[in-house]
Design an enzyme around this catalytic site. Structure first.
Site, PDB file in Angstrom:
ATOM      1  N   TYR A 101       0.809  -1.211   0.000  1.00  0.00           N
ATOM      2  CA  TYR A 101       0.000   0.000   0.000  1.00  0.00           C
ATOM      3  C   TYR A 101       0.852   1.274   0.000  1.00  0.00           C
ATOM      4  O   TYR A 101       0.512   2.262   0.657  1.00  0.00           O
ATOM      5  CB  TYR A 101      -0.931   0.021   1.213  1.00  0.00           C
ATOM      6  CG  TYR A 101      -1.910  -1.126   1.294  1.00  0.00           C
ATOM      7  CD1 TYR A 101      -2.268  -1.857   0.166  1.00  0.00           C
ATOM      8  CD2 TYR A 101      -2.475  -1.481   2.507  1.00  0.00           C
ATOM      9  CE1 TYR A 101      -3.156  -2.917   0.247  1.00  0.00           C
ATOM     10  CE2 TYR A 101      -3.380  -2.540   2.600  1.00  0.00           C
ATOM     11  CZ  TYR A 101      -3.702  -3.257   1.475  1.00  0.00           C
ATOM     12  OH  TYR A 101      -4.583  -4.294   1.559  1.00  0.00           O
ATOM     13  N   HIS A 113       0.332 -11.935   1.218  1.00  0.00           N
ATOM     14  CA  HIS A 113      -0.591 -11.061   0.499  1.00  0.00           C
ATOM     15  C   HIS A 113      -0.966 -11.649  -0.855  1.00  0.00           C
ATOM     16  O   HIS A 113      -0.107 -11.975  -1.672  1.00  0.00           O
ATOM     17  CB  HIS A 113       0.051  -9.693   0.316  1.00  0.00           C
ATOM     18  CG  HIS A 113      -0.925  -8.602   0.068  1.00  0.00           C
ATOM     19  ND1 HIS A 113      -0.582  -7.266   0.084  1.00  0.00           N
ATOM     20  CD2 HIS A 113      -2.264  -8.620  -0.187  1.00  0.00           C
ATOM     21  CE1 HIS A 113      -1.642  -6.524  -0.157  1.00  0.00           C
ATOM     22  NE2 HIS A 113      -2.675  -7.333  -0.339  1.00  0.00           N
TER      23      HIS A 113
END
Length: 430
Positions: A127, A193
């Site tokens: 992110y 992830h």
């Protein structure tokens, strides 16, 4: 010569205890006792801010020194997470500009969320600046909210839109870098992830309703009984190796819980079973999926029993109650939903006279929490107003306010998606 009279016991006590030099000691002890009594009384009487019918909008009068913990649900599981988890993906350029991230808005938003009781954060190295922004904020708030008062959850393995590295060396380096960025010496949760980009692809089709993976199409999705421990190729082995490295980091005390995230539910179930049925034959602690428990797609609810009972996962989280912005007035340009799907959202919005975001967020909040299997909801907040609105909706649902109108609106929206062919429809990932 007669002996002098002996002082009485009372006299001796008065002389010793009320000596001038003892007065400062009494002042200090008295101050400590008084302070402790005040603090205990404050704890006993609860927060200063009370949410009731007589005070329906307490957030309008929140002051820095007032108790404002309103989101009181603490869910069962290894971490006792709150009902709402702060999605710090909002601290990325996918959702906000550099100017916004450099302002005081993120700090005010996090501080408000913490005061409400939203004391868990979900972020990722993927992110962009999220970990850095969040780490700086939490450091600034440390006097009011020490590290022990909240949970930190981050992710590793994905570093760009198409950049993945699940090698044990990179996993370890990423975790250590996250510790530095978040200014902490331990992480409560670390996920692998988006495992669907690394593991072997086992699915008869990339899009559509995937609920059949739990029944007649189990074989095609790699979920048939007897195949749980089958390593289907190099990708599966990469996931196992990365997860083993997370186990080592857990043993070293750098992380408390290891887990995985992704979008396709059949893939998440298959990988969870793969990990459980390979050495050391232990289940994953927590699993996070996104955009599968929202007004447009609620298939996650069908997978919950299988993830908990078959894969032995203790805690499940769901994220993106607004389907990565699809259910907002202006969906992001990068959203993977098809144009026809976005048109269906517009039609569903027209079926509700009120705020469609309010309706969609209320649906997700009502489908999670203690009453729905102890499932926390990860929701992103860009500004204090969004925190206020989320907590307001959560509290209204707890008190049963306007639930009849909400249910009717949800059913109308679902019918629009059903007629368009996009109810419980999942896009391709990867």
């Amino acid at each position: 010569m007669p002996a002098p009279p002996r002082p009485s016991l009372r006299g001796q006590l008065m002389k010793n205890w009320f000596a001038v030099e003892a007065i400062p000691i009494y002042v200090i002890i008295g101050g400590v006792v008084a302070g402790a009594s005040w603090y205990v009384a404050r704890l006993a009487t609860g927060p200063n801010i009370v949410w009731s019918k007589n005070n329906p909008t307490p957030w309008n009068t929140i002051k820095p020194d007032e108790g404002t913990k309103l989101v009181e649900d603490t869910l069962e599981g290894p971490l006792h997470l709150p009902a709402i988890v702060y999605g710090a993906g909002a601290f990325s350029n996918q959702y906000n500009s550099d100017e916004h991230l450099a302002s005081d808005i993120p700090l005010r938003t996090v501080r408000l969320a913490l005061r409400y009781g939203i004391r868990a954060f979900d972020t990722s190295v993927y992110y962009g600046p999220s970990e850095i922004v969040l780490g700086d904020i939490l450091e600034d708030l440390r006097d009011e909210f020490p590290r022990s008062s909240y949970k930190l959850m981050t992710k590793c393995g994905r570093y760009g839109a198409s950049t993945f590295d699940y090698s044990p060396k990179t996993i370890r380096e990423t975790v250590k870098r996250s510790l530095e960025r978040l200014k902490t010496n331990y992480l409560d949760v670390v996920y692998l992830h988006d495992v669907e980009f690394v593991c072997e692809k086992v699915a008869p089709r990339p899009t559509g309703n995937v609920s059949a993976a739990l029944s007649e199409e189990a074989e095609s999705f790699g979920l048939a009984p007897g195949n749980e421990g089958k390593i289907r190729g190099e990708g599966d082995q990469k996931v196992l190796d990365a997860f083993y490295e997370l186990r080592k980091l857990k043993e070293e005390g750098l992380i408390y819980v290891h887990s995985l995230t992704g979008y396709p539910l059949p893939t998440l179930l298959r990988i969870a079973l793969l990990i459980l049925h390979n050495p050391p034959y232990e289940p994953i602690d927590i699993m996070l999926s996104y955009s599968h428990l929202c007004l447009q797609n609620s298939v996650f609810a069908q997978f919950v029993p299988h993830l908990k009972e078959r894969a032995k996962i203790r805690t499940l989280l769901t994220a993106s109650p607004l389907n990565m912005g699809l259910l907002t007035r202006q969906p992001p340009s990068w959203h993977p939903g098809l144009p026809e799907m976005k048109e269906a959202v517009e039609a569903a919005r027209a079926s509700w006279e009120g705020d469609f975001v309010d309706l969609a967020l209320g649906y997700a909040l009502g489908a999670t929490g203690i009453a729905r299997g102890n499932i926390p909801l990860v929701a992103g907040f860009s500004n204090p107003r969004e925190v206020h609105e989320c907590v307001r909706i959560w509290r209204e649902l707890q008190e049963g306010g306007n639930n009849g109108a909400r249910k009717a609106g949800e059913e109308r929206a679902k019918e629009v998606f059903r007629r368009a062919g996009y109810l419980d429809w999942s896009w391709s990932s990867p």
